[in-house]
Scaffold this motif. Structure first.
Motif, PDB file in Angstrom:
ATOM      1  N   SER A  70      -4.085  46.334  19.782  1.00 48.49           N
ATOM      2  CA  SER A  70      -4.203  47.106  18.779  1.00 48.49           C
ATOM      3  C   SER A  70      -3.343  48.051  19.082  1.00 48.49           C
ATOM      4  N   HIS A  71      -2.983  48.731  20.128  1.00 46.60           N
ATOM      5  CA  HIS A  71      -1.784  49.566  20.230  1.00 46.60           C
ATOM      6  C   HIS A  71      -0.551  48.545  20.275  1.00 46.60           C
ATOM      7  N   GLN A  72       0.067  47.052  20.746  1.00 44.91           N
ATOM      8  CA  GLN A  72       0.426  46.515  20.804  1.00 44.91           C
ATOM      9  C   GLN A  72       1.381  46.236  19.212  1.00 44.91           C
ATOM     10  N   LEU A  73      -0.104  45.302  18.449  1.00 43.49           N
ATOM     11  CA  LEU A  73       0.054  44.911  17.578  1.00 43.49           C
ATOM     12  C   LEU A  73       0.472  46.040  15.835  1.00 43.49           C
ATOM     13  N   ILE A  74       0.338  47.583  16.560  1.00 42.93           N
ATOM     14  CA  ILE A  74       0.945  48.575  16.058  1.00 42.93           C
ATOM     15  C   ILE A  74       2.685  49.017  16.291  1.00 42.93           C
TER      16      ILE A  74
ATOM     17  N   ILE B  20      -1.630  52.848   0.849  1.00 36.05           N
ATOM     18  CA  ILE B  20       0.154  53.072   1.083  1.00 36.05           C
ATOM     19  C   ILE B  20       0.679  52.076   2.311  1.00 36.05           C
ATOM     20  N   THR B  21       0.519  52.602   3.434  1.00 33.91           N
ATOM     21  CA  THR B  21       0.563  51.976   3.984  1.00 33.91           C
ATOM     22  C   THR B  21       1.200  50.887   4.710  1.00 33.91           C
ATOM     23  N   GLY B  22      -0.508  49.601   4.228  1.00 33.84           N
ATOM     24  CA  GLY B  22      -0.168  48.526   4.040  1.00 33.84           C
ATOM     25  C   GLY B  22       0.731  48.156   3.150  1.00 33.84           C
ATOM     26  N   LEU B  23       1.228  48.897   1.874  1.00 32.30           N
ATOM     27  CA  LEU B  23       2.459  48.197   1.377  1.00 32.30           C
ATOM     28  C   LEU B  23       3.401  48.008   1.625  1.00 32.30           C
ATOM     29  N   PHE B  24       3.513  49.667   2.504  1.00 29.84           N
ATOM     30  CA  PHE B  24       4.821  49.172   2.867  1.00 29.84           C
ATOM     31  C   PHE B  24       5.032  48.800   4.219  1.00 29.84           C
ATOM     32  N   PHE B  25       4.128  48.274   4.858  1.00 28.52           N
ATOM     33  CA  PHE B  25       4.546  47.017   6.261  1.00 28.52           C
ATOM     34  C   PHE B  25       5.108  45.846   5.559  1.00 28.52           C
ATOM     35  N   PHE B  26       3.811  45.502   4.237  1.00 30.36           N
ATOM     36  CA  PHE B  26       4.459  44.487   2.678  1.00 30.36           C
ATOM     37  C   PHE B  26       5.652  44.222   2.970  1.00 30.36           C
ATOM     38  N   SER B  56      -4.055  47.444   7.193  1.00 32.63           N
ATOM     39  CA  SER B  56      -4.149  48.529   6.654  1.00 32.63           C
ATOM     40  C   SER B  56      -5.035  48.384   5.374  1.00 32.63           C
ATOM     41  N   ILE B  57      -4.364  47.539   4.592  1.00 29.91           N
ATOM     42  CA  ILE B  57      -5.208  47.402   3.175  1.00 29.91           C
ATOM     43  C   ILE B  57      -6.527  47.385   3.574  1.00 29.91           C
ATOM     44  N   LEU B  74     -12.812  42.038   7.879  1.00 33.49           N
ATOM     45  CA  LEU B  74     -12.583  42.323   8.726  1.00 33.49           C
ATOM     46  C   LEU B  74     -12.783  41.167   9.804  1.00 33.49           C
ATOM     47  N   LEU B  75     -13.964  40.711   9.365  1.00 36.10           N
ATOM     48  CA  LEU B  75     -13.596  38.770   9.780  1.00 36.10           C
ATOM     49  C   LEU B  75     -12.406  38.364   9.042  1.00 36.10           C
ATOM     50  N   ILE B  76     -11.983  38.066   7.462  1.00 33.68           N
ATOM     51  CA  ILE B  76     -11.295  37.777   6.842  1.00 33.68           C
ATOM     52  C   ILE B  76      -9.738  38.000   7.532  1.00 33.68           C
ATOM     53  N   TRP B  77      -9.458  39.578   7.844  1.00 31.14           N
ATOM     54  CA  TRP B  77      -8.026  39.806   8.824  1.00 31.14           C
ATOM     55  C   TRP B  77      -8.470  39.329  10.216  1.00 31.14           C
ATOM     56  N   LEU B  78      -9.529  39.142  10.635  1.00 28.91           N
ATOM     57  CA  LEU B  78      -8.882  38.613  12.238  1.00 28.91           C
ATOM     58  C   LEU B  78      -8.532  37.113  11.711  1.00 28.91           C
ATOM     59  N   LEU B  79      -9.881  36.666  11.086  1.00 30.74           N
ATOM     60  CA  LEU B  79      -8.954  34.926  11.045  1.00 30.74           C
ATOM     61  C   LEU B  79      -7.757  35.192  10.377  1.00 30.74           C
ATOM     62  N   VAL B  80      -6.752  35.856   9.772  1.00 28.98           N
ATOM     63  CA  VAL B  80      -5.206  35.638   8.979  1.00 28.98           C
ATOM     64  C   VAL B  80      -4.373  36.221  10.792  1.00 28.98           C
ATOM     65  N   LEU B  81      -5.385  37.383  11.539  1.00 33.80           N
ATOM     66  CA  LEU B  81      -4.349  37.278  12.438  1.00 33.80           C
ATOM     67  C   LEU B  81      -4.196  36.310  13.409  1.00 33.80           C
ATOM     68  N   ALA B  82      -5.513  35.648  13.625  1.00 33.83           N
ATOM     69  CA  ALA B  82      -5.153  34.490  14.069  1.00 33.83           C
ATOM     70  C   ALA B  82      -4.351  33.274  13.757  1.00 33.83           C
ATOM     71  N   SER B  83      -4.466  33.099  12.913  1.00 31.12           N
ATOM     72  CA  SER B  83      -4.080  31.606  12.189  1.00 31.12           C
ATOM     73  C   SER B  83      -2.121  32.229  12.192  1.00 31.12           C
ATOM     74  N   GLY B  84      -2.619  33.655  11.728  1.00 31.47           N
ATOM     75  CA  GLY B  84      -0.838  33.979  11.362  1.00 31.47           C
ATOM     76  C   GLY B  84      -0.321  33.202  12.774  1.00 31.47           C
ATOM     77  N   SER B  85      -0.400  34.331  13.649  1.00 33.12           N
ATOM     78  CA  SER B  85      -0.359  34.052  15.370  1.00 33.12           C
ATOM     79  C   SER B  85       0.177  32.457  15.522  1.00 33.12           C
ATOM     80  N   VAL B  86      -0.686  31.893  15.682  1.00 38.18           N
ATOM     81  CA  VAL B  86      -0.806  30.259  15.856  1.00 38.18           C
ATOM     82  C   VAL B  86       0.023  29.825  14.821  1.00 38.18           C
ATOM     83  N   SER B  87      -0.257  29.690  13.772  1.00 37.59           N
ATOM     84  CA  SER B  87       0.921  29.191  13.168  1.00 37.59           C
ATOM     85  C   SER B  87       2.153  29.566  12.894  1.00 37.59           C
ATOM     86  N   CYS B  88       2.318  31.012  13.611  1.00 33.27           N
ATOM     87  CA  CYS B  88       3.914  31.953  13.409  1.00 33.27           C
ATOM     88  C   CYS B  88       4.663  30.435  14.681  1.00 33.27           C
ATOM     89  N   GLN B  89       3.498  30.104  16.086  1.00 30.44           N
ATOM     90  CA  GLN B  89       4.569  29.596  17.267  1.00 30.44           C
ATOM     91  C   GLN B  89       4.369  27.938  16.840  1.00 30.44           C
TER      92      GLN B  89
END
Lengths: 170, 107
Positions: A70-74, B20-26, B56-57, B74-89
């Motif tokens: 989490s820390h690294q992600l941020i 707002i934090t989520g919007l900033f990062f997007f 953040s959103i 939360l599950l949807i975010w984790l799925l997006v996290l996993a698919s994002g890192s794999v598809s990036c690679q």
């Protein structure tokens, strides 16, 4: 990836079915279970034939790993955000090889996937050799990218039971 | 949340800050897509900034949902996290192979 033996097969594939069911529920609003059942069986069969399973974990290491990740992600998101928004260009992209100390192919793939969420690094390929080398794209070659990748590798070595928890060699 | 289904002031402020934090990062990720010099660098922007932006959103929206809805978010975010890192690679690997082939053709 090694296939689990004996009773652990049932536990492992039950856990996998649970994960699939949770994902299905999330993505469909908990509808269409009659369609899910044969799909789940096909997925489990594919996992069995392709020798894919959930890796055994050291549960004691899970909280520390989640905290670190989490820390690294941020940090990673903040790093890329300020580079993108800074008035002057703050990037010096380059390619860097990283010698992997993790021994299992699945662990190496996990490292390659997770590295892309760390500050300033993006995994491209794993080149087989002695040792195996992870080819990285680094957003700014002047930063200490190595420290973060080595720390993630160490965390994974602690987390995954198939790995020996030894420190990476530079 | 009180009996009338309204958020407390503190919850509203926290939720708004997270959104707002989520919007900033997007926005930062999108600017990175436009400004960074090559396709590999652009992958950094979309993977990292958007992952935390969505997190953040999701965290901000959790103030408005019940437990089941929050678990699904939360599950949807984790799925997006996993698919994002794999598809990036995978995208980076494909782009590198293309780049190597072009360089090979030139020499």
């Amino acid at each position: 990836m090694s296939l689990p033996q004996g009773g652990s097969v049932v536990i492992c594939y039950s856990a996998l079915s649970g994960v699939f069911a949770l994902c299905w529920a999330a993505l469909t609003g908990a509808r269409g279970w009659w369609f899910f059942l044969p799909l789940c069986l096909l997925l489990l069969l594919w996992c069995y034939l392709a020798k894919l399973s959930l890796p055994p974990l050291r549960f004691k290491a899970v909280p520390g790993f989640l905290l670190f990740f989490s820390h690294q992600l941020i940090l990673g998101a903040w790093d890329v955000a300020w580079r993108a928004l800074a008035p002057a260009p703050r990037w010096a992209p380059c390619w860097q090889p990283y010698a992997i100390n993790l021994t299992q192919a699945a662990s190496q793939r996990l490292l390659a996937s997770m590295v892309s969420l760390l500050p300033g690094t993006c995994a491209v390929n794993i080149e087989a050799g002695q040792p195996d080398v992870l080819l990285l794209h680094v957003l700014d070659g002047n930063t200490d990218w190595y420290k973060g990748v080595a720390a993630l590798e160490q965390q994974l070595a602690w987390l995954l039971r198939d790995e020996t928890a030894k420190g990476p060699t530079a | 949340m009180d009996c009338a289904g309204q958020l407390s002031v503190l919850s509203t402020v926290l939720s708004s800050l997270l959104l707002i934090t989520g919007l900033f990062f997007f926005i930062a990720g999108s600017v990175g897509m436009l400004r960074f010099p090559d396709s590999f660098s652009r992958l950094h922007a979309v993977t990292k900034a958007d992952s935390l932006g969505l997190g953040s959103i999701v965290a901000g929206l959790m103030f408005y949902g019940d437990l089941w809805q929050n678990l699904l978010l939360l599950l949807i975010w984790l799925l997006v996290l996993a698919s994002g890192s794999v598809s990036c690679q995978l995208l980076a690997r494909f782009a590198k192979a293309q780049q190597d082939r072009v360089q090979q053709d030139k020499t």
